[in-house]
Structure formats: C-alpha cells, structure tokens
Write a protein that holds these residues in place. Structure first.
Motif, PDB file in Angstrom:
ATOM      1  N   ALA A  11     -28.087 -13.097 -52.368  1.00  0.00           N
ATOM      2  CA  ALA A  11     -27.233 -12.241 -53.195  1.00  0.00           C
ATOM      3  C   ALA A  11     -26.714 -11.057 -52.391  1.00  0.00           C
ATOM      4  O   ALA A  11     -25.556 -10.661 -52.529  1.00  0.00           O
ATOM      5  CB  ALA A  11     -27.997 -11.771 -54.425  1.00  0.00           C
ATOM      6  N   GLU A  12     -27.559 -10.484 -51.532  1.00  0.00           N
ATOM      7  CA  GLU A  12     -27.129  -9.371 -50.693  1.00  0.00           C
ATOM      8  C   GLU A  12     -26.056  -9.803 -49.706  1.00  0.00           C
ATOM      9  O   GLU A  12     -25.079  -9.091 -49.477  1.00  0.00           O
ATOM     10  CB  GLU A  12     -28.316  -8.777 -49.932  1.00  0.00           C
ATOM     11  CG  GLU A  12     -29.121  -7.801 -50.729  1.00  0.00           C
ATOM     12  CD  GLU A  12     -30.150  -7.090 -49.876  1.00  0.00           C
ATOM     13  OE1 GLU A  12     -29.908  -6.894 -48.666  1.00  0.00           O
ATOM     14  OE2 GLU A  12     -31.190  -6.735 -50.426  1.00  0.00           O
ATOM     15  N   GLN A  13     -26.221 -10.995 -49.114  1.00  0.00           N
ATOM     16  CA  GLN A  13     -25.216 -11.498 -48.175  1.00  0.00           C
ATOM     17  C   GLN A  13     -23.892 -11.756 -48.883  1.00  0.00           C
ATOM     18  O   GLN A  13     -22.823 -11.446 -48.358  1.00  0.00           O
ATOM     19  CB  GLN A  13     -25.718 -12.771 -47.499  1.00  0.00           C
ATOM     20  CG  GLN A  13     -26.843 -12.545 -46.516  1.00  0.00           C
ATOM     21  CD  GLN A  13     -27.420 -13.840 -45.974  1.00  0.00           C
ATOM     22  OE1 GLN A  13     -27.083 -14.918 -46.438  1.00  0.00           O
ATOM     23  NE2 GLN A  13     -28.303 -13.728 -44.988  1.00  0.00           N
ATOM     24  N   LEU A  14     -23.966 -12.326 -50.069  1.00  0.00           N
ATOM     25  CA  LEU A  14     -22.760 -12.577 -50.844  1.00  0.00           C
ATOM     26  C   LEU A  14     -22.062 -11.267 -51.199  1.00  0.00           C
ATOM     27  O   LEU A  14     -20.844 -11.140 -51.073  1.00  0.00           O
ATOM     28  CB  LEU A  14     -23.096 -13.359 -52.115  1.00  0.00           C
ATOM     29  CG  LEU A  14     -21.936 -13.656 -53.048  1.00  0.00           C
ATOM     30  CD1 LEU A  14     -20.933 -14.574 -52.370  1.00  0.00           C
ATOM     31  CD2 LEU A  14     -22.443 -14.281 -54.333  1.00  0.00           C
ATOM     32  N   ALA A  15     -22.840 -10.275 -51.613  1.00  0.00           N
ATOM     33  CA  ALA A  15     -22.273  -8.971 -51.950  1.00  0.00           C
ATOM     34  C   ALA A  15     -21.623  -8.333 -50.726  1.00  0.00           C
ATOM     35  O   ALA A  15     -20.535  -7.756 -50.824  1.00  0.00           O
ATOM     36  CB  ALA A  15     -23.347  -8.060 -52.524  1.00  0.00           C
ATOM     37  N   SER A  16     -22.247  -8.453 -49.568  1.00  0.00           N
ATOM     38  CA  SER A  16     -21.672  -7.887 -48.339  1.00  0.00           C
ATOM     39  C   SER A  16     -20.335  -8.529 -48.016  1.00  0.00           C
ATOM     40  O   SER A  16     -19.366  -7.846 -47.670  1.00  0.00           O
ATOM     41  CB  SER A  16     -22.626  -8.106 -47.160  1.00  0.00           C
ATOM     42  OG  SER A  16     -23.816  -7.431 -47.366  1.00  0.00           O
ATOM     43  N   THR A  17     -20.270  -9.841 -48.146  1.00  0.00           N
ATOM     44  CA  THR A  17     -19.027 -10.550 -47.870  1.00  0.00           C
ATOM     45  C   THR A  17     -17.939 -10.158 -48.858  1.00  0.00           C
ATOM     46  O   THR A  17     -16.794  -9.913 -48.470  1.00  0.00           O
ATOM     47  CB  THR A  17     -19.256 -12.075 -47.927  1.00  0.00           C
ATOM     48  OG1 THR A  17     -20.328 -12.410 -47.037  1.00  0.00           O
ATOM     49  CG2 THR A  17     -18.016 -12.829 -47.536  1.00  0.00           C
ATOM     50  N   LEU A  18     -18.289 -10.092 -50.133  1.00  0.00           N
ATOM     51  CA  LEU A  18     -17.297  -9.734 -51.149  1.00  0.00           C
ATOM     52  C   LEU A  18     -16.810  -8.301 -50.998  1.00  0.00           C
ATOM     53  O   LEU A  18     -15.631  -8.025 -51.176  1.00  0.00           O
ATOM     54  CB  LEU A  18     -17.874  -9.963 -52.546  1.00  0.00           C
ATOM     55  CG  LEU A  18     -18.115 -11.425 -52.914  1.00  0.00           C
ATOM     56  CD1 LEU A  18     -18.787 -11.516 -54.280  1.00  0.00           C
ATOM     57  CD2 LEU A  18     -16.833 -12.219 -52.906  1.00  0.00           C
TER      58      LEU A  18
END
Length: 170
Positions: A11-18
C-alpha cells in the motif's frame, strides 16, 4: 503478522507511485476571479414561486459542489486523516501545502474542519502555519470559525454523557 506487514508495504509503494504522478494539487485557486451575470426574470408575475425555485436550486448546487470541490488526493487524505499520504505529498511536492480549492479552503482548513490532529501536527512541523492561518474561505470563514463549527465533529466513544460533554469542551 507477516501478511499484514506485506500488505502495508504494498500500500505504501502504491501510494508513493500515485503521489508521484498526481498533479491535481497544481490547479489552485489563489486568485479571486468571479464573473457576475445579470439576467432578466423569466416570469415576473410569480415572484414567490421563482424565489422558492431559485432557493431550492441553490441548495442543490451547494450540496453537489461542496464535496466535489474538495476532491484532490491531498485534501481527501487530509480530510480522512491518512497521514502517510499527506507526508508523501509534502515530501515529493512541498509546494502542495499552499494548494487552495475553488471555495478557498487550504489543507489547514480541511484538517481543522474534519478534526484531524495528526494532519495538523504535520502542518505545524512544516513551518507554514502562519501563512495558512490567514486564509479566508469564500463563505467568509477563517480557521477559527471551522474550529467552532460542530458540523463535522465526531465524538469519541466514551462511556457516559458527562465524558461526552467533557470531550466537546476540550
């Protein structure tokens, strides 16, 4: 426990990308531009009916636009208290803290309006509190007005009425 940690990391990686690719905060409304349009009434004989209809339409428009204007990712995160996304936004785009919506609300107004203490502490750490406090919304409200409003107040789950009253007073 390991699965939960893995989900959190993903979830953190996805948030960083978004956050990296979200530029919705760049469309900011810091200048006050309003066009005044004056039209002739369509039915001058039935004034009360026309007033009633215009009040109803105004209320519908207000309800529809109030939530829509606050729908940038940064403001949704600030409104719901998602600290990680707000931190990521401020790390990647430090200027996003000055983003203002069409109804002249900034991130501090959102944090105060929806009672998000953690977001408020993040804003305090950035050192931009003095410049954000002076913002006045299109309804003429300051941050102090938002503190006083009880519309968005969510009481904590406390045992008795006396504890609820004490919490509200706090």
């Amino acid at each position: 426990m390991w699965k939960e940690k893995k989900k959190h990391k993903l979830a953190e990686q996805l948030a960083s990308t978004l956050v990296k690719y979200d530029l919705s905060w760049q469309v900011s409304n810091n200048e006050y531009n309003r066009t005044l349009l004056i039209t002739m009434p369509r039915d001058p004989l039935n004034v009360t009916k026309r007033r009633r209809v215009s009040v109803q339409k105004r209320e519908e428009r207000r309800k529809n636009t109030e939530e829509r204007l606050e729908r940038t990712a940064l403001f949704i995160a600030a409104k719901t208290g998602i600290v990680e996304i707000v931190r990521k936004f401020l790390e990647v785009y430090p200027a996003s803290i000055y983003h203002v919506t069409k109804n002249k609300q900034n991130i501090l107004t959102m944090a105060v309006k929806y009672r998000q203490k953690k977001i408020l502490k993040i804003i305090e750490r950035t050192g931009t509190m003095e410049s954000l406090v002076g913002q006045i919304t299109d309804k003429g409200r300051t941050v102090l007005h938002e503190v006083a409003r009880m519309d968005y107040y969510k009481a904590e789950h406390l045992a008795g009425v006396a504890f609820h009253l004490q919490d509200e007073l706090r």
